[in-house]
Motif scaffolding. Structure first.
Motif, PDB file in Angstrom:
ATOM      1  N   GLN A  29       6.495   2.336  -6.464  1.00 12.68           N
ATOM      2  CA  GLN A  29       6.802   2.872  -5.156  1.00 12.68           C
ATOM      3  C   GLN A  29       6.362   1.860  -4.113  1.00 12.68           C
ATOM      4  OE1 GLN A  29       5.249   6.842  -4.672  1.00 12.68           O
ATOM      5  NE2 GLN A  29       5.596   7.318  -6.833  1.00 12.68           N
ATOM      6  N   GLU A  30       7.323   1.313  -3.380  1.00 12.15           N
ATOM      7  CA  GLU A  30       7.009   0.305  -2.379  1.00 12.15           C
ATOM      8  C   GLU A  30       6.588   0.986  -1.084  1.00 12.15           C
ATOM      9  OE1 GLU A  30       5.855  -2.487  -1.555  1.00 12.15           O
ATOM     10  OE2 GLU A  30       7.500  -3.734  -2.299  1.00 12.15           O
ATOM     11  N   ALA A  31       5.648   0.396  -0.390  1.00 17.81           N
ATOM     12  CA  ALA A  31       5.178   0.931   0.882  1.00 17.81           C
ATOM     13  C   ALA A  31       5.284  -0.142   1.936  1.00 17.81           C
ATOM     14  CB  ALA A  31       3.727   1.406   0.753  1.00 17.81           C
ATOM     15  N   SER A  32       4.949   0.204   3.172  1.00 20.69           N
ATOM     16  CA  SER A  32       4.960  -0.783   4.235  1.00 20.69           C
ATOM     17  C   SER A  32       3.809  -1.752   4.009  1.00 20.69           C
ATOM     18  CB  SER A  32       4.796  -0.081   5.590  1.00 20.69           C
ATOM     19  OG  SER A  32       3.493   0.447   5.710  1.00 20.69           O
ATOM     20  N   HIS A  33       3.842  -2.880   4.719  1.00 21.67           N
ATOM     21  CA  HIS A  33       2.832  -3.913   4.503  1.00 21.67           C
ATOM     22  C   HIS A  33       1.429  -3.440   4.840  1.00 21.67           C
ATOM     23  CE1 HIS A  33       5.252  -7.333   3.267  1.00 21.67           C
ATOM     24  NE2 HIS A  33       6.168  -6.916   4.100  1.00 21.67           N
ATOM     25  N   SER A  34       1.299  -2.375   5.629  1.00 18.59           N
ATOM     26  CA  SER A  34      -0.015  -1.877   6.005  1.00 18.59           C
ATOM     27  C   SER A  34      -0.538  -0.864   4.983  1.00 18.59           C
ATOM     28  CB  SER A  34       0.034  -1.229   7.394  1.00 18.59           C
ATOM     29  OG  SER A  34       0.938  -0.135   7.382  1.00 18.59           O
ATOM     30  N   ASP A  35       0.301  -0.458   4.032  1.00 22.61           N
ATOM     31  CA  ASP A  35      -0.073   0.550   3.046  1.00 22.61           C
ATOM     32  C   ASP A  35      -0.224  -0.057   1.664  1.00 22.61           C
ATOM     33  OD1 ASP A  35       2.195   2.878   4.627  1.00 22.61           O
ATOM     34  OD2 ASP A  35       0.063   2.551   4.997  1.00 22.61           O
ATOM     35  N   LYS A  36      -0.654   0.797   0.729  1.00 25.08           N
ATOM     36  CA  LYS A  36      -0.814   0.362  -0.655  1.00 25.08           C
ATOM     37  C   LYS A  36       0.537   0.287  -1.367  1.00 25.08           C
ATOM     38  CE  LYS A  36      -3.566   3.718  -1.873  1.00 25.08           C
ATOM     39  NZ  LYS A  36      -3.985   4.453  -0.673  1.00 25.08           N
ATOM     40  N   VAL A  37       0.614  -0.610  -2.337  1.00 21.55           N
ATOM     41  CA  VAL A  37       1.722  -0.625  -3.280  1.00 21.55           C
ATOM     42  C   VAL A  37       1.310   0.282  -4.428  1.00 21.55           C
ATOM     43  CG1 VAL A  37       3.105  -2.015  -4.863  1.00 21.55           C
ATOM     44  CG2 VAL A  37       2.378  -2.973  -2.660  1.00 21.55           C
ATOM     45  N   ILE A  38       2.118   1.285  -4.718  1.00 19.02           N
ATOM     46  CA  ILE A  38       1.778   2.258  -5.751  1.00 19.02           C
ATOM     47  C   ILE A  38       2.332   1.795  -7.092  1.00 19.02           C
ATOM     48  CG2 ILE A  38       1.794   4.682  -6.420  1.00 19.02           C
ATOM     49  CD1 ILE A  38       0.408   4.112  -3.749  1.00 19.02           C
ATOM     50  N   ASP A  39       1.450   1.308  -7.946  1.00 18.28           N
ATOM     51  CA  ASP A  39       1.863   0.884  -9.282  1.00 18.28           C
ATOM     52  C   ASP A  39       1.904   2.051 -10.258  1.00 18.28           C
ATOM     53  OD1 ASP A  39       2.067  -1.813  -8.545  1.00 18.28           O
ATOM     54  OD2 ASP A  39      -0.059  -2.164  -8.921  1.00 18.28           O
ATOM     55  N   SER A  40       1.094   3.074  -9.997  1.00 11.88           N
ATOM     56  CA  SER A  40       1.076   4.251 -10.867  1.00 11.88           C
ATOM     57  C   SER A  40       0.609   5.466 -10.085  1.00 11.88           C
ATOM     58  CB  SER A  40       0.154   4.020 -12.065  1.00 11.88           C
ATOM     59  OG  SER A  40       0.141   5.135 -12.927  1.00 11.88           O
ATOM     60  N   SER A  41       1.300   6.589 -10.282  1.00  8.33           N
ATOM     61  CA  SER A  41       0.897   7.850  -9.639  1.00  8.33           C
ATOM     62  C   SER A  41       1.227   9.013 -10.584  1.00  8.33           C
ATOM     63  CB  SER A  41       1.608   8.035  -8.292  1.00  8.33           C
ATOM     64  OG  SER A  41       3.020   8.044  -8.472  1.00  8.33           O
ATOM     65  N   MET A  42       0.759   8.908 -11.804  1.00  7.61           N
ATOM     66  CA  MET A  42       1.037   9.911 -12.827  1.00  7.61           C
ATOM     67  C   MET A  42       0.078  11.097 -12.739  1.00  7.61           C
ATOM     68  SD  MET A  42       1.551   7.572 -16.248  1.00  7.61           S
ATOM     69  CE  MET A  42       2.554   6.070 -16.243  1.00  7.61           C
ATOM     70  N   THR A  43       0.479  12.195 -13.363  1.00  8.46           N
ATOM     71  CA  THR A  43      -0.445  13.287 -13.624  1.00  8.46           C
ATOM     72  C   THR A  43      -1.168  12.968 -14.943  1.00  8.46           C
ATOM     73  OG1 THR A  43       1.162  14.539 -14.926  1.00  8.46           O
ATOM     74  CG2 THR A  43       1.130  14.925 -12.541  1.00  8.46           C
ATOM     75  N   ARG A  44      -2.229  13.700 -15.219  1.00 12.31           N
ATOM     76  CA  ARG A  44      -2.934  13.468 -16.488  1.00 12.31           C
ATOM     77  C   ARG A  44      -1.999  13.717 -17.666  1.00 12.31           C
ATOM     78  NH1 ARG A  44      -5.561  16.057 -20.548  1.00 12.31           N
ATOM     79  NH2 ARG A  44      -7.427  15.024 -21.412  1.00 12.31           N
ATOM     80  N   ARG A  45      -1.211  14.751 -17.561  1.00 12.89           N
ATOM     81  CA  ARG A  45      -0.286  15.070 -18.645  1.00 12.89           C
ATOM     82  C   ARG A  45       0.708  13.934 -18.873  1.00 12.89           C
ATOM     83  NH1 ARG A  45       3.350  20.643 -19.152  1.00 12.89           N
ATOM     84  NH2 ARG A  45       4.320  20.137 -21.155  1.00 12.89           N
ATOM     85  N   GLU A  46       1.209  13.354 -17.791  1.00  8.52           N
ATOM     86  CA  GLU A  46       2.134  12.229 -17.915  1.00  8.52           C
ATOM     87  C   GLU A  46       1.443  11.002 -18.493  1.00  8.52           C
ATOM     88  OE1 GLU A  46       5.144  13.185 -14.143  1.00  8.52           O
ATOM     89  OE2 GLU A  46       3.284  12.049 -13.835  1.00  8.52           O
ATOM     90  N   VAL A  66      -7.374   4.107  -9.151  1.00 11.38           N
ATOM     91  CA  VAL A  66      -8.146   2.978  -8.629  1.00 11.38           C
ATOM     92  C   VAL A  66      -7.291   2.154  -7.673  1.00 11.38           C
ATOM     93  CG1 VAL A  66      -9.592   2.839 -10.692  1.00 11.38           C
ATOM     94  CG2 VAL A  66      -7.478   1.497 -10.579  1.00 11.38           C
ATOM     95  N   THR A  67      -7.947   1.347  -6.847  1.00 11.13           N
ATOM     96  CA  THR A  67      -7.243   0.410  -5.977  1.00 11.13           C
ATOM     97  C   THR A  67      -7.760  -0.994  -6.251  1.00 11.13           C
ATOM     98  OG1 THR A  67      -8.822   0.844  -4.180  1.00 11.13           O
ATOM     99  CG2 THR A  67      -6.746   2.087  -4.150  1.00 11.13           C
ATOM    100  N   TYR A  68      -6.930  -1.992  -5.942  1.00 13.80           N
ATOM    101  CA  TYR A  68      -7.260  -3.381  -6.242  1.00 13.80           C
ATOM    102  C   TYR A  68      -6.343  -4.304  -5.465  1.00 13.80           C
ATOM    103  CZ  TYR A  68      -3.520  -1.986  -9.414  1.00 13.80           C
ATOM    104  OH  TYR A  68      -2.360  -1.450  -9.930  1.00 13.80           O
ATOM    105  N   ARG A  69      -6.719  -5.567  -5.394  1.00 15.14           N
ATOM    106  CA  ARG A  69      -5.904  -6.593  -4.739  1.00 15.14           C
ATOM    107  C   ARG A  69      -4.936  -7.161  -5.768  1.00 15.14           C
ATOM    108  NH1 ARG A  69      -6.175 -12.205  -4.463  1.00 15.14           N
ATOM    109  NH2 ARG A  69      -5.467 -13.171  -2.523  1.00 15.14           N
ATOM    110  N   GLY A  70      -3.669  -7.190  -5.416  1.00 16.42           N
ATOM    111  CA  GLY A  70      -2.675  -7.744  -6.316  1.00 16.42           C
ATOM    112  C   GLY A  70      -2.556  -9.251  -6.157  1.00 16.42           C
TER     113      GLY A  70
END
Length: 219
Positions: A29-46, A66-70
């Motif tokens: 999920q791409e976001a604006s440059h001021s926001d996070k890039v979402i690499d994963s947003s699963m539920t526990r079940r997923e 978690v968050t991190y610098r890409g």
């Protein structure tokens, strides 16, 4: 950035939607440059997905965001599945890693790779839980990996390979490359400070991607 066409003022909406659809298909999920890039947003079940793993192992797992610098110098959000007993500590460790500016390609539960460890490695994906046996040149493949207990993390595995005692390795280990781990790396020191063990300090073969903490784990 997609710009609108003067003659068709709403055309950029369709273009932008198309890009978003493509990224969604790829699981990003791409976001604006001021926001996070979402690499994963699963539920526990997923994140645990369809599997035939022993229930006792699955029940002890927790999904940690978690968050991190890409490597693109932007802030990313990912997720990692670990033993619930160390979940808070893992979140703290990633907070400390992010503060150092160390780049991480992505952190996505390995279910996205259909539990295929090699596919995850080839994508330089950081992960933890995977119910599997030990792999690697010269290793005992009849032994359960510590990843099965959610007590091991492989960090940027493609650029931090396993190197067997005889020097056999699937890829060169080059400490000059960004994201490569050494004993002096701030990230390595963070894990050691929290009493994790690093595969780069093993006798014989070295697993530079690998950190583990087995203290208190019931095998």
């Amino acid at each position: 950035m997609v710009e609108s066409v003067p003659d068709l003022p709403n055309s950029h909406l369709f273009v932008g939607s198309g890009i978003a659809a493509i990224l969604c298909t790829l699981g990003v999920q791409e976001a604006s440059h001021s926001d996070k890039v979402i690499d994963s947003s699963m539920t526990r079940r997923e994140a645990l997905g369809d599997n035939h793993f022993p229930k006792a192992f699955v029940d002890r797992m927790e999904l940690v965001t978690v968050t991190y610098r890409g490597f693109d110098s932007r802030r990313h959000q990912g997720q990692i599945v670990v033993d619930k007993a160390i979940a808070k500590e893992v979140r703290l460790i990633f907070d400390e890693i992010e503060a150092t500016g160390y780049p991480i390609k992505k952190v996505v539960p390995i279910v996205r790779y259909r539990w295929d460890d090699q596919a995850s490695i080839d994508d330089n994906n950081t992960s933890a839980f995977n119910y599997r046996h030990v792999i690697g040149p010269g290793q005992r493949t009849d032994k359960l990996s510590n990843h099965s207990y959610g007590r091991a993390i492989d960090l940027n595995p493609f650029i931090n390979p396993f190197v067997a005692a005889d020097g056999t390795t699937p890829r060169p280990y080059d400490p000059s490359k960004p994201g490569t781990l050494t004993l002096q790396s701030p990230v390595t020191q963070i894990f050691l400070k929290h009493h994790w063990k690093w595969g780069g300090q093993w006798h014989g073969g070295k697993d530079y991607q690998h950190f583990e903490k087995l203290e208190g784990v019931a095998k």
